[in-house]
Design an enzyme around this catalytic site. Structure first.
Site, PDB file in Angstrom:
ATOM      1  CB  CYS A 116      -2.635  -1.045   9.186  1.00  0.00           C
ATOM      2  SG  CYS A 116      -3.378  -0.968   7.669  1.00  0.00           S
ATOM      3  CB  CYS A 148      -4.821   3.856   5.311  1.00  0.00           C
ATOM      4  SG  CYS A 148      -4.330   2.359   6.293  1.00  0.00           S
ATOM      5  CB  CYS A 165      -1.090   0.202   1.073  1.00  0.00           C
ATOM      6  SG  CYS A 165      -0.121  -0.412   2.805  1.00  0.00           S
ATOM      7  CG  ASP A 194       0.353   2.793   4.305  1.00  0.00           C
ATOM      8  OD1 ASP A 194      -0.206   3.499   3.430  1.00  0.00           O
ATOM      9  OD2 ASP A 194      -0.724   2.292   4.792  1.00  0.00           O
TER      10      ASP A 194
END
Lengths: 145, 219
Positions: A113, A70, A47, A49
């Site tokens: 995450c 996110c 993603c 991140d």
């Protein structure tokens, strides 16, 4: 009807993930070159991140983090800094991504995450340990001299 | 956890491989005539009825492109326009509901194919998927690279100044072009693992580009 309304209210109430996202704890940065600061810098290739989590001696200095990603990534790292607080290195290493995910009620697609947060803690502690060992080495040399 | 993610990916891959790109086409849903297999939207030669899209089609074939990282963007755009012209739902307003539904399906599939093949990042990831290479999932720890990404993110998060934004925009563009060149070379050497690594890097810059665009919109 009343039961339905109660269920609706429960759905609308912001969960811990929203709380940590809107009011992230311990946002900030420390000097990564300082001897008593361990820095964990990790990224999620799926993603894009990035997360930076730092640890230092003594609770008064805090354990700051910076995350660009996110909401779940921000919430996971915010919670991670809270959990690391007041723990020894060995205790902090026991923090599992599944516990972070459970606390924040993350859905399956956001589990990575919490994984990123766990990896950030581990990387920061590894960096911290490395610096401590290096400090000890140089102290020994100083003693012998 | 990682095992679970990998399992779900393996299941998806198995499903994809179970369905070859070019299965024999079923007969026309409207008149029952046998149909030739086709890569794009197909109209029945007997009754002119639009046929449903094939399940999980090969997007390169659909867009009439070679299965390669190098593509001709102009040709892709021409193919996109001609396909949309043929199946756009606006042309099916007076047709039976079933055909209207198929035209919507075709149209959105063509949009998806165009978008996927146009951007180097999604095109590369799709090529890896077709070749059965699992996308990067492990946490990245390359400190030099991540520090660079972190610093650009931090700059972008500061109150905006036109000069700084322009500087970042140029930097991101240069990096993306550089990575695109490297990915092209990796695919041409058939070095899929290197392509996977480079595409993972590209994802960080794609995110930065999105953030930059959002920042440039006057609020």
């Amino acid at each position: 009807m009343a039961a339905l309304r109660a269920a609706g209210a429960a759905l609308l109430r912001p969960g811990p993930v929203v709380d940590h996202y809107e009011n992230p704890r311990n946002v900030g940065s420390l000097d990564r070159n300082a001897k008593n600061v361990g820095t964990g810098l990790v990224g999620a290739p799926a993603c894009g991140d990035v997360m930076k989590l730092q640890v230092t001696l003594g609770t008064h200095r805090g354990r700051p983090f910076k995350t660009f990603g996110c909401g779940s990534a921000i919430a996971s790292s915010s919670l991670a800094t809270e959990w690391v607080k007041g723990k020894t290195v060995d205790e902090a290493l026991k923090i599992k991504n599944t516990d972070i995910a459970k606390e924040l009620c993350l859905p399956p697609v956001k589990l990575h995450c919490s994984m990123l947060a766990e990896d950030a803690i581990k990387a920061a502690l590894a960096d911290y340990k490395l610096k401590q060992d290096a400090n000890k080495e140089s102290d020994k040399k100083a003693d012998n001299a | 956890m990682r095992a679970a993610l990998r399992r779900s990916w393996l299941v998806r891959r198995a499903l994809r491989e179970a369905a070859p790109g070019r299965a024999p086409a079923p007969p026309c849903w409207s008149c029952g005539v046998a149909l030739p297999s086709s890569d794009g939207p197909c109209f029945c030669p007997a009754c002119q009825a639009l046929q449903p899209p094939a399940p999980r089609p090969d997007l390169f074939r659909l867009m009439d492109c070679d299965r390669s990282f190098r593509i001709d963007a102009e040709q892709l755009q021409r193919r996109f326009r001609s396909l949309q012209q043929a199946v756009h739902p606006d042309r099916f307003g007076q047709r039976p509901p079933k055909e209207q539904y198929y035209s919507e399906q075709h149209s959105s599939l063509i949009n998806k194919a165009y978008k996927t093949l146009l951007s180097p990042l999604s095109r590369g990831l799709y090529l890896l998927e077709l070749r059965g290479v699992e996308p990067a999932q492990e946490t990245d720890c390359d400190a030099t690279f991540l520090t660079e990404i972190m610093e650009i993110n931090e700059k972008l998060a500061e109150p905006k100044s036109e000069d700084v934004l322009e500087e970042i925009e140029t930097l991101i563009k240069v990096k993306q072009e550089e990575l695109t060149r490297e990915v092209t070379a990796a695919f041409e050497r058939d070095d899929l693992q290197e392509a996977k690594k480079l595409l993972a890097k590209m994802k960080y810059f794609a995110n930065l580009e999105d953030k930059l665009k959002a920042k440039k919109i006057p609020s």
